[in-house]
Design a protein around this motif. Structure first.
Motif, PDB file in Angstrom:
ATOM      1  N   TRP A  62      20.579 -18.324 -48.922  1.00  0.00           N
ATOM      2  CA  TRP A  62      19.327 -17.569 -49.037  1.00  0.00           C
ATOM      3  C   TRP A  62      18.112 -18.442 -48.693  1.00  0.00           C
ATOM      4  CZ3 TRP A  62      18.126 -12.662 -48.805  1.00  0.00           C
ATOM      5  CH2 TRP A  62      19.120 -11.716 -49.068  1.00  0.00           C
ATOM      6  N   GLY A  63      18.333 -19.486 -47.915  1.00  0.00           N
ATOM      7  CA  GLY A  63      17.205 -20.231 -47.350  1.00  0.00           C
ATOM      8  C   GLY A  63      16.567 -21.249 -48.271  1.00  0.00           C
ATOM      9  N   LEU A  64      17.204 -21.543 -49.401  1.00  0.00           N
ATOM     10  CA  LEU A  64      16.617 -22.523 -50.322  1.00  0.00           C
ATOM     11  C   LEU A  64      17.456 -23.792 -50.347  1.00  0.00           C
ATOM     12  CD1 LEU A  64      15.769 -19.959 -53.045  1.00  0.00           C
ATOM     13  CD2 LEU A  64      14.081 -21.485 -52.017  1.00  0.00           C
ATOM     14  N   TYR A  65      16.795 -24.904 -50.115  1.00  0.00           N
ATOM     15  CA  TYR A  65      17.472 -26.183 -50.002  1.00  0.00           C
ATOM     16  C   TYR A  65      16.822 -27.089 -51.040  1.00  0.00           C
ATOM     17  CZ  TYR A  65      20.353 -29.189 -46.950  1.00  0.00           C
ATOM     18  OH  TYR A  65      21.326 -29.971 -46.431  1.00  0.00           O
ATOM     19  N   HIS A  66      17.613 -27.594 -51.972  1.00  0.00           N
ATOM     20  CA  HIS A  66      17.015 -28.434 -53.011  1.00  0.00           C
ATOM     21  C   HIS A  66      16.457 -29.712 -52.395  1.00  0.00           C
ATOM     22  CE1 HIS A  66      16.925 -31.146 -56.596  1.00  0.00           C
ATOM     23  NE2 HIS A  66      16.353 -30.064 -57.081  1.00  0.00           N
ATOM     24  N   GLN A  67      15.235 -30.088 -52.820  1.00  0.00           N
ATOM     25  CA  GLN A  67      14.625 -31.309 -52.287  1.00  0.00           C
ATOM     26  C   GLN A  67      15.329 -32.539 -52.847  1.00  0.00           C
ATOM     27  OE1 GLN A  67      10.339 -29.142 -51.512  1.00  0.00           O
ATOM     28  NE2 GLN A  67      10.273 -31.076 -52.592  1.00  0.00           N
ATOM     29  N   ARG A  68      14.867 -33.688 -52.452  1.00  0.00           N
ATOM     30  CA  ARG A  68      15.680 -34.880 -52.704  1.00  0.00           C
ATOM     31  C   ARG A  68      15.488 -35.446 -54.105  1.00  0.00           C
ATOM     32  NH1 ARG A  68      12.973 -39.710 -52.507  1.00  0.00           N
ATOM     33  NH2 ARG A  68      10.986 -39.791 -51.400  1.00  0.00           N
ATOM     34  N   LYS A  69      16.199 -36.536 -54.357  1.00  0.00           N
ATOM     35  CA  LYS A  69      16.154 -37.188 -55.663  1.00  0.00           C
ATOM     36  C   LYS A  69      14.704 -37.546 -56.007  1.00  0.00           C
ATOM     37  CE  LYS A  69      18.385 -41.166 -57.921  1.00  0.00           C
ATOM     38  NZ  LYS A  69      19.327 -40.588 -58.880  1.00  0.00           N
ATOM     39  N   GLY A  70      14.325 -37.318 -57.255  1.00  0.00           N
ATOM     40  CA  GLY A  70      12.944 -37.567 -57.660  1.00  0.00           C
ATOM     41  C   GLY A  70      12.101 -36.306 -57.580  1.00  0.00           C
ATOM     42  N   GLN A  71      12.630 -35.262 -56.937  1.00  0.00           N
ATOM     43  CA  GLN A  71      11.891 -33.999 -56.792  1.00  0.00           C
ATOM     44  C   GLN A  71      12.721 -32.859 -57.367  1.00  0.00           C
ATOM     45  OE1 GLN A  71      11.110 -33.873 -52.556  1.00  0.00           O
ATOM     46  NE2 GLN A  71       9.937 -35.768 -52.586  1.00  0.00           N
ATOM     47  N   GLU A  72      13.397 -33.152 -58.482  1.00  0.00           N
ATOM     48  CA  GLU A  72      14.290 -32.174 -59.093  1.00  0.00           C
ATOM     49  C   GLU A  72      13.533 -30.883 -59.404  1.00  0.00           C
ATOM     50  OE1 GLU A  72      14.788 -35.364 -59.618  1.00  0.00           O
ATOM     51  OE2 GLU A  72      16.858 -35.442 -58.903  1.00  0.00           O
ATOM     52  N   SER A  73      14.201 -29.796 -59.184  1.00  0.00           N
ATOM     53  CA  SER A  73      13.724 -28.437 -59.459  1.00  0.00           C
ATOM     54  C   SER A  73      12.800 -27.894 -58.370  1.00  0.00           C
ATOM     55  CB  SER A  73      13.026 -28.323 -60.824  1.00  0.00           C
ATOM     56  OG  SER A  73      11.666 -28.702 -60.742  1.00  0.00           O
ATOM     57  N   MET A 108      11.988 -24.084 -48.641  1.00  0.00           N
ATOM     58  CA  MET A 108      12.396 -22.724 -48.322  1.00  0.00           C
ATOM     59  C   MET A 108      12.225 -22.469 -46.838  1.00  0.00           C
ATOM     60  SD  MET A 108      11.333 -19.213 -50.086  1.00  0.00           S
ATOM     61  CE  MET A 108       9.795 -18.912 -49.454  1.00  0.00           C
ATOM     62  N   ARG A 109      13.256 -21.921 -46.233  1.00  0.00           N
ATOM     63  CA  ARG A 109      13.187 -21.659 -44.801  1.00  0.00           C
ATOM     64  C   ARG A 109      13.196 -20.156 -44.541  1.00  0.00           C
ATOM     65  NH1 ARG A 109      17.606 -24.880 -41.549  1.00  0.00           N
ATOM     66  NH2 ARG A 109      16.508 -26.750 -42.206  1.00  0.00           N
ATOM     67  N   VAL A 110      12.282 -19.718 -43.698  1.00  0.00           N
ATOM     68  CA  VAL A 110      12.223 -18.324 -43.277  1.00  0.00           C
ATOM     69  C   VAL A 110      12.675 -18.293 -41.826  1.00  0.00           C
ATOM     70  CG1 VAL A 110      10.716 -16.330 -42.905  1.00  0.00           C
ATOM     71  CG2 VAL A 110      10.236 -17.919 -44.787  1.00  0.00           C
ATOM     72  N   GLY A 111      13.683 -17.492 -41.544  1.00  0.00           N
ATOM     73  CA  GLY A 111      14.192 -17.424 -40.171  1.00  0.00           C
ATOM     74  C   GLY A 111      13.482 -16.329 -39.401  1.00  0.00           C
ATOM     75  N   THR A 112      12.806 -16.702 -38.334  1.00  0.00           N
ATOM     76  CA  THR A 112      12.123 -15.715 -37.508  1.00  0.00           C
ATOM     77  C   THR A 112      12.797 -15.742 -36.134  1.00  0.00           C
ATOM     78  OG1 THR A 112      10.523 -17.506 -37.216  1.00  0.00           O
ATOM     79  CG2 THR A 112       9.831 -15.661 -38.566  1.00  0.00           C
ATOM     80  N   PRO A 113      13.582 -14.712 -35.787  1.00  0.00           N
ATOM     81  CA  PRO A 113      14.290 -14.739 -34.507  1.00  0.00           C
ATOM     82  C   PRO A 113      13.327 -15.036 -33.359  1.00  0.00           C
ATOM     83  CG  PRO A 113      14.964 -12.834 -35.796  1.00  0.00           C
ATOM     84  CD  PRO A 113      13.833 -13.483 -36.540  1.00  0.00           C
ATOM     85  N   ASN A 114      13.697 -15.963 -32.513  1.00  0.00           N
ATOM     86  CA  ASN A 114      12.851 -16.435 -31.407  1.00  0.00           C
ATOM     87  C   ASN A 114      11.482 -16.922 -31.875  1.00  0.00           C
ATOM     88  OD1 ASN A 114      14.952 -15.442 -29.865  1.00  0.00           O
ATOM     89  ND2 ASN A 114      13.622 -14.646 -28.263  1.00  0.00           N
ATOM     90  N   GLY A 115      11.332 -17.142 -33.166  1.00  0.00           N
ATOM     91  CA  GLY A 115      10.050 -17.613 -33.692  1.00  0.00           C
ATOM     92  C   GLY A 115       8.964 -16.558 -33.681  1.00  0.00           C
ATOM     93  N   ARG A 116       9.352 -15.285 -33.547  1.00  0.00           N
ATOM     94  CA  ARG A 116       8.340 -14.226 -33.353  1.00  0.00           C
ATOM     95  C   ARG A 116       7.845 -13.619 -34.654  1.00  0.00           C
ATOM     96  NH1 ARG A 116       9.351 -11.892 -27.708  1.00  0.00           N
ATOM     97  NH2 ARG A 116       8.837  -9.796 -28.402  1.00  0.00           N
ATOM     98  N   MET A 117       6.539 -13.435 -34.700  1.00  0.00           N
ATOM     99  CA  MET A 117       5.907 -12.754 -35.832  1.00  0.00           C
ATOM    100  C   MET A 117       4.729 -11.933 -35.322  1.00  0.00           C
ATOM    101  SD  MET A 117       5.563 -15.854 -38.565  1.00  0.00           S
ATOM    102  CE  MET A 117       5.578 -17.132 -37.312  1.00  0.00           C
ATOM    103  N   THR A 118       4.350 -10.938 -36.099  1.00  0.00           N
ATOM    104  CA  THR A 118       3.070 -10.284 -35.847  1.00  0.00           C
ATOM    105  C   THR A 118       1.997 -11.152 -36.515  1.00  0.00           C
ATOM    106  OG1 THR A 118       3.183  -9.029 -37.884  1.00  0.00           O
ATOM    107  CG2 THR A 118       4.130  -7.994 -35.924  1.00  0.00           C
ATOM    108  N   ILE A 147      17.070 -14.936 -45.440  1.00  0.00           N
ATOM    109  CA  ILE A 147      18.525 -14.766 -45.425  1.00  0.00           C
ATOM    110  C   ILE A 147      19.198 -15.639 -44.359  1.00  0.00           C
ATOM    111  CG2 ILE A 147      18.474 -12.785 -43.842  1.00  0.00           C
ATOM    112  CD1 ILE A 147      20.757 -11.536 -45.509  1.00  0.00           C
ATOM    113  N   GLN A 148      20.252 -16.336 -44.778  1.00  0.00           N
ATOM    114  CA  GLN A 148      21.055 -17.164 -43.875  1.00  0.00           C
ATOM    115  C   GLN A 148      20.226 -18.184 -43.085  1.00  0.00           C
ATOM    116  OE1 GLN A 148      23.504 -13.248 -43.129  1.00  0.00           O
ATOM    117  NE2 GLN A 148      24.125 -14.724 -41.594  1.00  0.00           N
ATOM    118  N   ALA A 149      19.108 -18.592 -43.650  1.00  0.00           N
ATOM    119  CA  ALA A 149      18.282 -19.573 -42.940  1.00  0.00           C
ATOM    120  C   ALA A 149      18.935 -20.955 -42.993  1.00  0.00           C
ATOM    121  CB  ALA A 149      16.882 -19.622 -43.540  1.00  0.00           C
ATOM    122  N   CYS A 150      19.752 -21.194 -44.025  1.00  0.00           N
ATOM    123  CA  CYS A 150      20.552 -22.409 -44.101  1.00  0.00           C
ATOM    124  C   CYS A 150      21.969 -21.919 -44.449  1.00  0.00           C
ATOM    125  CB  CYS A 150      20.041 -23.347 -45.193  1.00  0.00           C
ATOM    126  SG  CYS A 150      18.248 -23.622 -45.208  1.00  0.00           S
TER     127      CYS A 150
END
Ligand code: HEM
Ligand code: SF4
Ligand SMILES: [Zn+2]
Lengths: 114, 578
Positions: free
Chosen positions: B47-58, B62-72, B134-137
């Motif tokens: 669901w696009g959430l990747y825990h940050q590294r040690k020292g940054q617990e919690s 977050m990654r948002v997948g935009t097909p071809n990078g397109r947005m309005t 969704i499915q960004a990672c």
């Protein structure tokens, strides 16, 4: 409780009893080693290849390179830390900045998990 | 034995992870049992959430997948507002301030310092505007990449956007394809530039013509990670927009069933292609996964590719003003290392809307493009203040620089990346005389061998390393030369190893001096490198200390956050909600 070890994030982390404990990308001094021709390899750890437990030690074979001579490959088994009391499960990591001696023997008390 | 990760995925994975995510958001960070952290972090990626590294617990990226990078423009504003409202960490970044978005090398959006309790609100806001994480990672169909200006770019072979939308709708949240052995990166392009960079994706569709019909050739098994880079291989299949989804689905299913689930190092389809070869792959695809006769490949357009191609005649990177099919213009703006302040993102969205734009797009070179600017508005748009910073006509060192996430947030990284690349680019711009005629120069800086900044396909390839300087460990880079895509894709040769980070700008300066002195008439930098042997390239230029100063030379990995006043690991903030 048996000590559970595995590697995560493509070998970037050693996890012991489901807690991330040892990370790659540090420099380790390796003495009495066959990894390269240096008397002491100045070894940059790049990834854990195999992990095992030989109580009380947690050991790993580590991919990386000697930054003194450039040789790259996988080390023999190096002690990464120890779980003194398996029932408690507390892990004590070794200090990467001290000198380490890889060993060639291998009979794992428990097969490695990947 | 299946890997640990496969075991976790068997228990819970895919869509259902969302319910757990929302439960944890409700109950708080501490509701995730310590011993289940790794399992849940692995699942959250879906669901696009990747825990940050040690020292940054919690904290999560977050990654948002935009097909071809397109947005309005409206979607862009929503992204900027989410960054402004939720992506602020405990400490500012000295170059970028407190809240920002990263435009990534796969045309996605990454934000940092996200906390679990905010996730439901963020998802609600994203989804109300047709965006999703969704499915960004995770191990499934990642964001589909391709031309951000598909359907608008006047230099186009075929408009791939309708079929890309169809793929996105079909394969996001599709139970049959949601749990693959590893990530599945797909590129589809119909443009003539080669902007999809299909060569480095697991599955690629590139423009082609067969029997007078326009469509795509199919390539499989590209990827850069580890020290095992592969260009995608031609499997000798031609598809039209009608047959493309079936072939894409067939290959994804083939990977699902045949990829290596025992060993994650060996799981990407590039290794299956190594093992099987393209003929067997094609045969299995034909016999077991599609129910029509696969036509052989058509004629490709590679010769004309300009994107990241190292040509001296054309750049192809979308930066600057370009013609659209409808007579309007799209304007590509350079975003150094892809990082843009949240307020700037909102301002750009407002500007785009004011000028009647219906589309903005992100490129794989971490830049942003605003479409639909009418001829009569062009001068006014180009004179907007914001475009002084995000320039349509940037200095080549600003234009060509890409960097990954690095030790700021990433647990794999060996070195600091984005801020350092900003400092490199700035120093080069201020101190190095540009060789005459050099308009484009690509420096790709990655913090480790995962290669998220695509280091192997640049003029100057930088990959994080360590070395010792006066006995002390310092951050360093392996330096590669001569990589790029275009007609004849080439990975860099690694020619200088373990160069201390503060000697890299001096190396580049020296190398450019040699290029200027010894190049042939009209020879691009890439062409110049290409005519030298490995031996000649080794030691061609010397690394050197200069007036460049590197504040991150020590071990940023050992800090909890490299730019904090007290950056010591022990000074890390305690987890957010408790
Ligand atoms: C198992 C670990 C990882 C591997 C093997 C990996 C590999 C890669 C590769 C090869 C790309 C490049 C583009 C391409 O080939 O198409 C990429 C993209 C990217 N990676 Fe990673 N990466 C890993 C973990 C991470 C982490 C931990 C972060 C940050 C916290 C990260 C951030 C990114 C970003 C921002 C991109 C841009 C593309 C996108 O939108 O997907 N990666 N990754
Ligand atoms: S290349 Fe390495 S350091 Fe950079 S974001 Fe990817 S995993 Fe992290
Ligand atoms: Zn050595």
């Amino acid at each position: 409780m048996t000590t559970s070890v595995h590697q995560l994030d493509d070998g970037a982390w050693l996890s012991v009893n489901d807690s991330r404990e040892v990370n790659v990308s540090d420099l380790w001094w390796l003495a009495r080693q066959d990894f390269c021709d240096c008397e002491m390899a100045d070894f940059l750890a790049e990834g854990f290849v195999e992990i095992g437990v030989d109580h009380p030690d947690v050991e790993g074979r580590v991919a990386g390179q000697c930054i003194a001579c450039g040789e790259s490959g996988v080390t023999d088994w190096v002690t990464l830390g120890r779980v003194v009391d398996p029932d408690e499960g507390e892990f004590y990591a070794v200090d990467p900045t001290s000198v380490h001696v890889p060993e060639r023997r291998r009979r794992l008390a428990r097969p490695a998990e990947s | 034995m299946a890997s640990k990760v496969e075991g976790w995925k068997d228990e819970v994975y895919g869509e259902e992870v969302r319910d757990h995510l929302f439960r944890f958001a409700e109950e708080g960070w501490s509701a995730i049992p310590d011993e289940e952290h790794d399992a849940w972090f692995e699942r959250f990626k879906w669901w696009g959430l990747y825990h940050q590294r040690k020292g940054q617990e919690s904290y999560f990226m977050m990654r948002v997948g935009t097909p071809n990078g397109r947005m309005t423009p409206e979607q862009l504003r929503v992204v900027g507002e989410i960054a402004r409202d939720y992506a602020t960490g405990p400490v500012d970044n000295p170059e970028f301030g407190d809240a920002y978005c990263d435009w990534t090398t796969r045309q996605s959006i990454q934000m940092h310092w996200i906390q679990l309790q905010d996730v439901p609100e963020i998802f609600e806001k994203l989804e109300a505007h047709g965006l999703s994480t969704i499915q960004a990672c995770g191990d499934s169909w990642r964001n589909i990449v391709g031309s951000p200006m598909a359907g608008r770019d006047a230099d186009e072979h075929i408009d791939a956007w309708p079929v890309i939308k169809e793929l996105n709708e079909t394969f996001k949240g599709n139970d049959d394809h949601s749990n693959l052995p590893r990530k599945w990166k797909v590129a589809v392009t119909g443009d003539t530039r080669g902007s999809g960079q299909a060569e480095i994706n697991d599955l690629g569709f590139e423009p082609a013509t067969k029997d007078g019909r326009k469509g795509f050739n199919v390539t499989v098994g590209g990827g850069l990670s580890r020290k095992e880079p592969r260009f995608a291989r031609d499997i000798d299949v031609f598809v039209t927009p009608d047959t493309l989804p079936d072939v894409a689905g067939g290959l994804s299913a083939l990977f699902r069933d045949n990829g290596d689930r025992d060993d994650r190092f060996n799981a990407r389809i590039k290794f299956l292609v190594d093992e099987w070869g393209t003929e067997k792959l094609r045969r299995v695809l034909q016999e077991e996964y599609v129910d029509f006769e696969l036509p052989s490949a058509g004629e490709n357009l590679r010769e004309g590719y300009t994107y990241n191609s190292g040509r001296s005649d054309e750049t192809g990177d979308y930066v600057g003003v370009h013609d659209q099919v409808d007579g309007q213009n799209f304007v590509g703006l350079s975003v150094l290392v892809g990082r843009m302040g949240a307020e700037d993102v909102i301002e750009l969205a407002d500007l785009a809307e004011k000028y009647g734009s219906e589309l903005v797009g992100l490129t794989q070179r971490q830049n942003i493009v605003v479409a639909d600017i009418a001829d009569e508005d062009l001068d006014e748009f180009l004179a907007e203040d914001l475009l002084e910073h995000y320039s349509p006509d940037p200095h080549p060192f600003m234009r060509g620089s890409i960097a990954c996430t690095g030790t700021e947030y990433c647990s794999l990284s060996i070195v600091e990346t984005k801020n350092r690349m900003v400092r490199y680019a700035r120093w080069l711009k201020n101190n190095v005389e540009l060789p005459e005629g050099l308009t484009d120069f690509h420096i790709h800086l990655s913090g480790c061998t995962a290669s998220c900044a695509q280091p192997q396909i640049a003029d100057i390839s930088l990959r994080g390393m360590k070395t010792r300087k006066d006995g002390e460990p310092v951050e360093a880079f392996d330096i590669g030369l001569g990589g790029g895509l275009g007609e004849n894709p080439q990975f860099a040769d690694w020619v200088e190893m373990r160069v201390a980070a503060d000697e890299v700008p001096g190396y580049i300066e020296n190398l450019l001096g040699i290029y200027e002195e010894r190049r042939d008439e009209g020879e691009s930098f890439r062409e110049f490198i290409a005519r030298h042997t490995d031996d000649e390239l080794n030691g061609l230029a010397e690394p050197e200390e200069t007036s460049y100063e590197d504040p991150y030379l020590g071990n940023t990995k050992l800090t909890w956050y490299p730019y904090a006043d007290d950056s010591d690991m022990d000074a890390a903030p305690t987890p957010a909600d408790d």
